[in-house]
Design an enzyme around this catalytic site. Structure first.
Site, PDB file in Angstrom:
ATOM      1  N   GLU A  12      38.390 162.576  22.486  1.00 28.39           N
ATOM      2  CA  GLU A  12      37.110 163.264  22.320  1.00 28.39           C
ATOM      3  C   GLU A  12      36.681 163.973  23.593  1.00 28.39           C
ATOM      4  O   GLU A  12      36.131 165.084  23.556  1.00 28.39           O
ATOM      5  CB  GLU A  12      36.035 162.254  21.907  1.00 28.39           C
ATOM      6  CG  GLU A  12      34.664 162.846  21.650  1.00 28.39           C
ATOM      7  CD  GLU A  12      34.593 163.627  20.349  1.00 28.39           C
ATOM      8  OE1 GLU A  12      34.496 164.870  20.421  1.00 28.39           O
ATOM      9  OE2 GLU A  12      34.642 163.007  19.277  1.00 28.39           O
ATOM     10  N   PHE A  19      40.026 157.284  39.862  1.00 26.32           N
ATOM     11  CA  PHE A  19      38.698 156.708  40.068  1.00 26.32           C
ATOM     12  C   PHE A  19      37.775 157.708  40.744  1.00 26.32           C
ATOM     13  O   PHE A  19      37.065 157.405  41.695  1.00 26.32           O
ATOM     14  CB  PHE A  19      38.800 155.410  40.881  1.00 26.32           C
ATOM     15  CG  PHE A  19      37.656 154.454  40.632  1.00 26.32           C
ATOM     16  CD1 PHE A  19      37.325 154.065  39.347  1.00 26.32           C
ATOM     17  CD2 PHE A  19      36.918 153.957  41.694  1.00 26.32           C
ATOM     18  CE1 PHE A  19      36.267 153.192  39.116  1.00 26.32           C
ATOM     19  CE2 PHE A  19      35.865 153.078  41.485  1.00 26.32           C
ATOM     20  CZ  PHE A  19      35.545 152.690  40.181  1.00 26.32           C
ATOM     21  N   GLY A  20      37.806 158.930  40.206  1.00 28.36           N
ATOM     22  CA  GLY A  20      36.852 159.944  40.641  1.00 28.36           C
ATOM     23  C   GLY A  20      35.576 159.824  39.826  1.00 28.36           C
ATOM     24  O   GLY A  20      35.183 158.736  39.393  1.00 28.36           O
ATOM     25  N   LYS A  27      40.961 173.944  25.294  1.00 31.06           N
ATOM     26  CA  LYS A  27      40.127 173.182  24.366  1.00 31.06           C
ATOM     27  C   LYS A  27      40.257 173.729  22.944  1.00 31.06           C
ATOM     28  O   LYS A  27      40.286 172.960  21.971  1.00 31.06           O
ATOM     29  CB  LYS A  27      38.670 173.227  24.826  1.00 31.06           C
ATOM     30  CG  LYS A  27      38.435 172.532  26.158  1.00 31.06           C
ATOM     31  CD  LYS A  27      37.032 172.795  26.688  1.00 31.06           C
ATOM     32  CE  LYS A  27      36.800 172.125  28.026  1.00 31.06           C
ATOM     33  NZ  LYS A  27      35.476 172.453  28.610  1.00 31.06           N
ATOM     34  N   LYS A  41      42.330 167.922  29.326  1.00 34.67           N
ATOM     35  CA  LYS A  41      42.444 168.957  28.300  1.00 34.67           C
ATOM     36  C   LYS A  41      43.713 169.800  28.415  1.00 34.67           C
ATOM     37  O   LYS A  41      44.336 170.106  27.399  1.00 34.67           O
ATOM     38  CB  LYS A  41      41.212 169.855  28.312  1.00 34.67           C
ATOM     39  CG  LYS A  41      40.850 170.416  29.672  1.00 34.67           C
ATOM     40  CD  LYS A  41      39.487 171.059  29.659  1.00 34.67           C
ATOM     41  CE  LYS A  41      39.026 171.412  31.058  1.00 34.67           C
ATOM     42  NZ  LYS A  41      38.643 170.211  31.841  1.00 34.67           N
ATOM     43  N   GLY A  60      30.243 166.158  33.070  1.00 34.95           N
ATOM     44  CA  GLY A  60      29.428 165.210  33.818  1.00 34.95           C
ATOM     45  C   GLY A  60      29.977 163.806  33.715  1.00 34.95           C
ATOM     46  O   GLY A  60      30.701 163.471  32.778  1.00 34.95           O
ATOM     47  N   VAL A 107      34.718 160.702  36.678  1.00 37.78           N
ATOM     48  CA  VAL A 107      34.829 160.162  35.319  1.00 37.78           C
ATOM     49  C   VAL A 107      35.292 158.711  35.341  1.00 37.78           C
ATOM     50  O   VAL A 107      34.769 157.868  34.606  1.00 37.78           O
ATOM     51  CB  VAL A 107      35.779 161.028  34.468  1.00 37.78           C
ATOM     52  CG1 VAL A 107      36.008 160.397  33.096  1.00 37.78           C
ATOM     53  CG2 VAL A 107      35.200 162.438  34.299  1.00 37.78           C
ATOM     54  N   VAL A 148      37.402 167.905  24.846  1.00 41.01           N
ATOM     55  CA  VAL A 148      36.705 169.094  24.350  1.00 41.01           C
ATOM     56  C   VAL A 148      35.193 168.863  24.392  1.00 41.01           C
ATOM     57  O   VAL A 148      34.688 167.949  23.735  1.00 41.01           O
ATOM     58  CB  VAL A 148      37.118 169.433  22.910  1.00 41.01           C
ATOM     59  CG1 VAL A 148      36.367 170.671  22.415  1.00 41.01           C
ATOM     60  CG2 VAL A 148      38.616 169.652  22.814  1.00 41.01           C
TER      61      VAL A 148
END
Length: 331
Positions: free
Chosen positions: A128, A11-12, A204, A104, A302, A14, A131
């Site tokens: 998705e 729960f950071g 990636k 990744k 982000g 992202v 990368v």
């Protein structure tokens, strides 16, 4: 209909973005997949850490409590590091869950086994976000694979490196000066090794290789170079000639059928599709047999760009499998 139950691992930045989007887009998701998605649980490392309020959601540091949730259908994985992320995904797939990941390094290594396990279990994997963040590279290549052929890929796959090269060129700053600024802005980690050494872009690229060609090259035989060896004089001299250094990850099938790849700084001119990509953006030029070269561009990282494609992946998987079950029932 009863909501689809989902869990978030980590729960950071992202993980919080996933929670936000799922709740802000409840009606849209329900319309898309035919039923709402409900975040039922969140896995954290430290139960005592202060975090945003999540009313009605189980907060736990025990993964077995996640798997014990009745009718759990989706697991979003947003953990840093290869383990325990890989083990958690294996266990989630074995329990019949769809899984969506942004990890990744883990996925570059584990993709073949995880995808094989998911096929056997009749579940799906969304990756998705592994990368180029919010750039729909995986979806684009997936669609091309239906009737076209990817013959080569060149990509700017690390926003930190691209940001540094851009600032060096535009403002005549040294590598060390721009790296410090990137860290202050949150574009680079306190330990930026993976970004500036090329390893992030390498992982990636391996994911894209597996998707495009069905296999990865031998990792030990892929030349990998970062941007930390480039001097300001080299960058400025190239600019005076109308050329630019870009950190490019390249993969293609050679004439002998082998997969050939490289990662490192490349000097390119205005006719190259990646010439105009500045700042923290990522871009991937996909060379195809029938459609020429297609270039997709956008934010490579982000909270919301990454989280949004993870939620999209979950919606696609749920809709796809719901449609399949409906067809089976009708037959």
């Amino acid at each position: 209909m009863a909501p689809v139950k989902a869990a978030i691992l980590g729960f950071g930045t992202v993980g919080q973005g996933i929670y936000t989007i799922v709740n802000e887009r409840k009606q849209q998701l329900e319309k898309t997949i035919g039923t709402p998605i409900e975040i039922a649980a969140i896995l954290v490392r430290d139960l005592d850490k202060t975090r945003p309020e999540t009313p009605g959601v189980l907060i736990t540091d025990r993964f077995e409590e996640i798997l014990a949730i009745p009718d759990l259908k989706v697991v979003f994985e947003a953990i840093v590091g290869e383990e325990p992320a890989r083990t958690y995904l294996e266990q989630a797939i074995a329990a019949g869950c769809h899984v969506v990941t942004a990890n990744k390094v883990m996925y570059a290594k584990a993709a073949p086994s995880l995808e094989r396990q998911a096929r056997e279990q009749g579940t799906g994997i969304g990756y998705e976000a592994t990368v180029a963040g919010g750039v729909p590279v995986i979806k684009t290549i997936d669609n091309l694979n239906l009737s076209n052929e990817v013959t080569g890929i060149q990509g700017i796959l690390n926003g930190t490196s691209n940001f540094i090269l851009t600032k060096m060129r535009k403002e005549s700053c040294t590598f060390e000066e721009v790296l410090k600024e990137a860290q202050e802005l949150g574009y680079a980690e306190a330990d930026p090794t993976n970004d500036v050494s090329g390893f992030d872009a390498f992982c990636k690229l391996m994911i894209l290789s597996g998707l495009s060609f069905g296999e990865q090259p031998d990792w030990e035989n892929v030349p990998m170079e970062g941007i930390d060896a480039l001097s300001l004089d080299e960058v400025i001299d190239a600019d005076r000639q109308g050329l630019r250094y870009r950190h490019i990850a390249d993969v293609r099938r050679g004439e002998d059928g082998s997969i050939q790849a490289s990662v490192g700084p490349v000097l390119i001119g205005p006719d190259h599709p990646l010439y105009g990509i500045d700042g923290v953006d990522n871009a991937v030029a996909i060379e195809t047999a029938y459609a020429g070269t297609l270039t997709v561009i956008g934010p490579g990282a982000g909270m919301l760009p990454t989280a949004s494609v993870m939620v999209e992946d979950a919606a696609v998987l749920l809709r796809k499998h719901a449609t399949f079950r409906e067809l089976v029932t009708r037959s």
